[in-house]
Write a protein that holds these residues in place. Structure first.
Motif, PDB file in Angstrom:
ATOM      1  N   VAL A  76       0.849  -1.192   0.000  1.00  0.00           N
ATOM      2  CA  VAL A  76       0.000   0.000   0.000  1.00  0.00           C
ATOM      3  C   VAL A  76       0.883   1.240   0.000  1.00  0.00           C
ATOM      4  O   VAL A  76       1.857   1.326   0.758  1.00  0.00           O
ATOM      5  N   TYR A  77       0.540   2.217  -0.830  1.00  0.00           N
ATOM      6  CA  TYR A  77       1.396   3.383  -1.000  1.00  0.00           C
ATOM      7  C   TYR A  77       1.533   4.203   0.278  1.00  0.00           C
ATOM      8  O   TYR A  77       2.558   4.867   0.483  1.00  0.00           O
ATOM      9  N   SER A  78       0.541   4.161   1.150  1.00  0.00           N
ATOM     10  CA  SER A  78       0.587   4.975   2.366  1.00  0.00           C
ATOM     11  C   SER A  78       1.839   4.688   3.185  1.00  0.00           C
ATOM     12  O   SER A  78       2.382   5.588   3.834  1.00  0.00           O
ATOM     13  N   GLY A  79       2.334   3.454   3.153  1.00  0.00           N
ATOM     14  CA  GLY A  79       3.571   3.123   3.838  1.00  0.00           C
ATOM     15  C   GLY A  79       4.778   3.176   2.927  1.00  0.00           C
ATOM     16  O   GLY A  79       5.863   3.618   3.323  1.00  0.00           O
ATOM     17  N   PHE A  80       4.599   2.744   1.677  1.00  0.00           N
ATOM     18  CA  PHE A  80       5.705   2.705   0.719  1.00  0.00           C
ATOM     19  C   PHE A  80       6.289   4.095   0.459  1.00  0.00           C
ATOM     20  O   PHE A  80       7.480   4.236   0.177  1.00  0.00           O
ATOM     21  N   ARG A  81       5.460   5.135   0.589  1.00  0.00           N
ATOM     22  CA  ARG A  81       5.950   6.494   0.328  1.00  0.00           C
ATOM     23  C   ARG A  81       7.144   6.860   1.208  1.00  0.00           C
ATOM     24  O   ARG A  81       7.992   7.640   0.806  1.00  0.00           O
ATOM     25  N   PHE A  82       7.188   6.293   2.421  1.00  0.00           N
ATOM     26  CA  PHE A  82       8.286   6.629   3.329  1.00  0.00           C
ATOM     27  C   PHE A  82       9.599   5.976   2.866  1.00  0.00           C
ATOM     28  O   PHE A  82      10.674   6.547   3.057  1.00  0.00           O
ATOM     29  N   CYS A  83       9.505   4.815   2.246  1.00  0.00           N
ATOM     30  CA  CYS A  83      10.689   4.215   1.652  1.00  0.00           C
ATOM     31  C   CYS A  83      11.175   5.046   0.471  1.00  0.00           C
ATOM     32  O   CYS A  83      12.385   5.259   0.302  1.00  0.00           O
ATOM     33  N   LYS A  84      10.249   5.528  -0.339  1.00  0.00           N
ATOM     34  CA  LYS A  84      10.635   6.368  -1.468  1.00  0.00           C
ATOM     35  C   LYS A  84      11.307   7.650  -0.980  1.00  0.00           C
ATOM     36  O   LYS A  84      12.314   8.095  -1.547  1.00  0.00           O
ATOM     37  N   HIS A  85      10.764   8.237   0.082  1.00  0.00           N
ATOM     38  CA  HIS A  85      11.345   9.464   0.625  1.00  0.00           C
ATOM     39  C   HIS A  85      12.719   9.193   1.226  1.00  0.00           C
ATOM     40  O   HIS A  85      13.651   9.994   1.039  1.00  0.00           O
ATOM     41  N   ALA A  86      12.850   8.080   1.923  1.00  0.00           N
ATOM     42  CA  ALA A  86      14.149   7.735   2.505  1.00  0.00           C
ATOM     43  C   ALA A  86      15.192   7.555   1.409  1.00  0.00           C
ATOM     44  O   ALA A  86      16.326   8.061   1.513  1.00  0.00           O
ATOM     45  N   GLN A  87      14.835   6.851   0.365  1.00  0.00           N
ATOM     46  CA  GLN A  87      15.770   6.637  -0.740  1.00  0.00           C
ATOM     47  C   GLN A  87      16.136   7.959  -1.416  1.00  0.00           C
ATOM     48  O   GLN A  87      17.317   8.214  -1.712  1.00  0.00           O
ATOM     49  N   ALA A  88      15.142   8.828  -1.613  1.00  0.00           N
ATOM     50  CA  ALA A  88      15.389  10.104  -2.295  1.00  0.00           C
ATOM     51  C   ALA A  88      16.280  11.033  -1.486  1.00  0.00           C
ATOM     52  O   ALA A  88      16.976  11.882  -2.049  1.00  0.00           O
ATOM     53  N   THR A  89      16.247  10.885  -0.158  1.00  0.00           N
ATOM     54  CA  THR A  89      17.039  11.771   0.704  1.00  0.00           C
ATOM     55  C   THR A  89      18.302  11.098   1.238  1.00  0.00           C
ATOM     56  O   THR A  89      18.962  11.633   2.129  1.00  0.00           O
ATOM     57  N   GLY A  90      18.643   9.946   0.672  1.00  0.00           N
ATOM     58  CA  GLY A  90      19.891   9.293   1.029  1.00  0.00           C
ATOM     59  C   GLY A  90      19.881   8.568   2.357  1.00  0.00           C
ATOM     60  O   GLY A  90      20.947   8.303   2.932  1.00  0.00           O
ATOM     61  N   LYS A  91      18.690   8.232   2.882  1.00  0.00           N
ATOM     62  CA  LYS A  91      18.603   7.490   4.140  1.00  0.00           C
ATOM     63  C   LYS A  91      18.703   5.986   3.888  1.00  0.00           C
ATOM     64  O   LYS A  91      18.128   5.467   2.922  1.00  0.00           O
ATOM     65  N   ALA A  92      19.399   5.306   4.764  1.00  0.00           N
ATOM     66  CA  ALA A  92      19.465   3.850   4.673  1.00  0.00           C
ATOM     67  C   ALA A  92      18.117   3.244   5.076  1.00  0.00           C
ATOM     68  O   ALA A  92      17.385   3.812   5.890  1.00  0.00           O
ATOM     69  N   ILE A  93      17.799   2.090   4.500  1.00  0.00           N
ATOM     70  CA  ILE A  93      16.547   1.390   4.788  1.00  0.00           C
ATOM     71  C   ILE A  93      16.867  -0.043   5.193  1.00  0.00           C
ATOM     72  O   ILE A  93      17.588  -0.754   4.486  1.00  0.00           O
ATOM     73  N   ALA A  94      16.341  -0.466   6.335  1.00  0.00           N
ATOM     74  CA  ALA A  94      16.412  -1.868   6.754  1.00  0.00           C
ATOM     75  C   ALA A  94      14.988  -2.402   6.848  1.00  0.00           C
ATOM     76  O   ALA A  94      14.081  -1.684   7.274  1.00  0.00           O
ATOM     77  N   ILE A  95      14.801  -3.641   6.442  1.00  0.00           N
ATOM     78  CA  ILE A  95      13.473  -4.253   6.451  1.00  0.00           C
ATOM     79  C   ILE A  95      13.539  -5.590   7.183  1.00  0.00           C
ATOM     80  O   ILE A  95      14.375  -6.438   6.870  1.00  0.00           O
ATOM     81  N   ILE A  96      12.664  -5.757   8.164  1.00  0.00           N
ATOM     82  CA  ILE A  96      12.483  -7.036   8.848  1.00  0.00           C
ATOM     83  C   ILE A  96      11.094  -7.529   8.482  1.00  0.00           C
ATOM     84  O   ILE A  96      10.079  -6.994   8.937  1.00  0.00           O
ATOM     85  N   ASN A  97      11.034  -8.566   7.646  1.00  0.00           N
ATOM     86  CA  ASN A  97       9.737  -9.088   7.221  1.00  0.00           C
ATOM     87  C   ASN A  97       9.936 -10.480   6.639  1.00  0.00           C
ATOM     88  O   ASN A  97      10.740 -10.647   5.713  1.00  0.00           O
ATOM     89  N   PRO A  98       9.253 -11.497   7.152  1.00  0.00           N
ATOM     90  CA  PRO A  98       9.415 -12.861   6.644  1.00  0.00           C
ATOM     91  C   PRO A  98       8.648 -13.066   5.337  1.00  0.00           C
ATOM     92  O   PRO A  98       7.680 -13.803   5.255  1.00  0.00           O
ATOM     93  N   GLY A  99       9.071 -12.365   4.304  1.00  0.00           N
ATOM     94  CA  GLY A  99       8.413 -12.419   3.014  1.00  0.00           C
ATOM     95  C   GLY A  99       8.831 -11.235   2.170  1.00  0.00           C
ATOM     96  O   GLY A  99       9.479 -10.297   2.657  1.00  0.00           O
ATOM     97  N   ALA A 100       8.467 -11.269   0.909  1.00  0.00           N
ATOM     98  CA  ALA A 100       8.843 -10.211  -0.020  1.00  0.00           C
ATOM     99  C   ALA A 100       8.131  -8.909   0.306  1.00  0.00           C
ATOM    100  O   ALA A 100       7.011  -8.910   0.820  1.00  0.00           O
ATOM    101  N   THR A 101       8.790  -7.789   0.014  1.00  0.00           N
ATOM    102  CA  THR A 101       8.175  -6.473   0.158  1.00  0.00           C
ATOM    103  C   THR A 101       8.394  -5.675  -1.120  1.00  0.00           C
ATOM    104  O   THR A 101       9.254  -5.993  -1.950  1.00  0.00           O
ATOM    105  N   ARG A 102       7.627  -4.625  -1.243  1.00  0.00           N
ATOM    106  CA  ARG A 102       7.710  -3.761  -2.415  1.00  0.00           C
ATOM    107  C   ARG A 102       9.021  -2.980  -2.469  1.00  0.00           C
ATOM    108  O   ARG A 102       9.422  -2.494  -3.537  1.00  0.00           O
ATOM    109  N   ALA A 103       9.709  -2.854  -1.313  1.00  0.00           N
ATOM    110  CA  ALA A 103      10.920  -2.038  -1.235  1.00  0.00           C
ATOM    111  C   ALA A 103      12.190  -2.864  -1.068  1.00  0.00           C
ATOM    112  O   ALA A 103      13.231  -2.314  -0.708  1.00  0.00           O
ATOM    113  N   ASP A 104      12.137  -4.156  -1.343  1.00  0.00           N
ATOM    114  CA  ASP A 104      13.320  -4.991  -1.158  1.00  0.00           C
ATOM    115  C   ASP A 104      14.521  -4.460  -1.937  1.00  0.00           C
ATOM    116  O   ASP A 104      15.654  -4.486  -1.455  1.00  0.00           O
TER     117      ASP A 104
END
Length: 279
Positions: free
Chosen positions: A226-254
């Motif tokens: 859902v974009y409501s959460g994915f937008r924060f990954c897009k913003h983090a990537q655009a501003t040079g922030k590192a992203i870590a994901i803990i999820n037992p399955g695929a995500t849109r931001a892998d």
């Protein structure tokens, strides 16, 4: 980062490199509390089509269907308790490592665990709002009213969803009586953002501001479909922030992630919280 290290070591290293985190949590973090997730490990929807905002607002039959199913499902949400992952995030906040917590969940388990800097992105299920006068009441009070108005109804227990909506046969809904607002007689809805509705701008802006202050974004238990959460990954990537994901399955931001761990948060996070030195 050495990919051959154990997950705990890899996450601990990430936290050392990025000591001020914004956390985004999804339905997966509450599965260990007995609340099911929306999607499977491949990110596929596991339930019937969710109720849409416009359908709820415009159609009495939709409101009747929602409240009947919610009456059956609410006890599971109300009785749920925070699990080890919720408590670990509270500990990280107390240690000064967690800058802000954005949750897509409506179950309030982060707050019950003691977390303070929490934003309920999609609202909160423990409150009910009048669509006419905006009066707010407790969901527990609404449950009492629903039971009183439908004392003869014996609803079957169906498939649960994270929003407290329980699948029920349509044949059980025809005679269901939804009580109106006590103040004005208007229609009542849970104080949540239904599918098809917009997240209030102020919630998004405050979340983005917190993310700008942080060193990194940690996503826990969300497929980010859902974009409501994915937008924060897009913003983090655009501003040079590192992203870590803990999820037992695929995500849109892998593909965006600096670190992806296919682990259950309730087993991984307590080890991290116990081993982190306060900032």
């Amino acid at each position: 980062m050495n990919t051959e290290e154990c997950p705990t070591s890899r996450l601990a290293e990430f936290l050392q490199l990025h000591p001020k985190l914004v956390v985004l949590s999804g339905a997966g973090i509450s599965v260990a509390s007995g609340i099911p997730a929306y999607r499977d490990g491949l990110g596929q929807w596991q339930h019937r089509k969710p109720i849409q905002h416009n359908d709820f607002v415009n159609h009495a039959a939709t409101r009747r269907r929602y409240w009947a199913r919610s009456m059956a499902g609410w006890p599971t949400i109300n009785d749920a308790q925070p699990n080890a992952a919720h408590r670990a995030l509270t500990a990280l906040e107390a240690d000064g490592r967690l800058e802000f917590l954005i949750t897509q969940n409506v179950d309030r388990l982060h707050q019950r665990a003691g977390s303070r800097s929490v934003l309920d992105l999609h609202g909160r299920l423990d409150r009910v709002r009048c669509l006419s006068c905006e009066d707010l009441t407790e969901r527990r009070t609404m449950q009492q009213r629903l039971l009183s108005h439908n004392s003869a109804q014996v609803l079957s227990s169906g498939d649960m969803r994270p929003d407290g909506d329980s699948e029920l046969p349509d044949t059980e809904l025809d005679d269901f009586d939804v009580p109106p607002c006590i103040q004005c007689g208007g229609n009542l809805m849970p104080d949540v953002v239904f599918f098809g509705a917009n997240i209030p701008r102020a919630r998004v802006e405050s979340s983005m501001t917190a993310l700008d202050r942080a060193d990194a974004l940690l996503v826990i238990g969300s497929s980010l479909q859902v974009y409501s959460g994915f937008r924060f990954c897009k913003h983090a990537q655009a501003t040079g922030k590192a992203i870590a994901i803990i999820n037992p399955g695929a995500t849109r931001a892998d593909s965006m992630a600096t670190l992806k761990l296919d682990e259950a948060a309730e087993t991984l996070l307590p080890n991290i919280a116990a081993g982190v030195t306060p900032a």
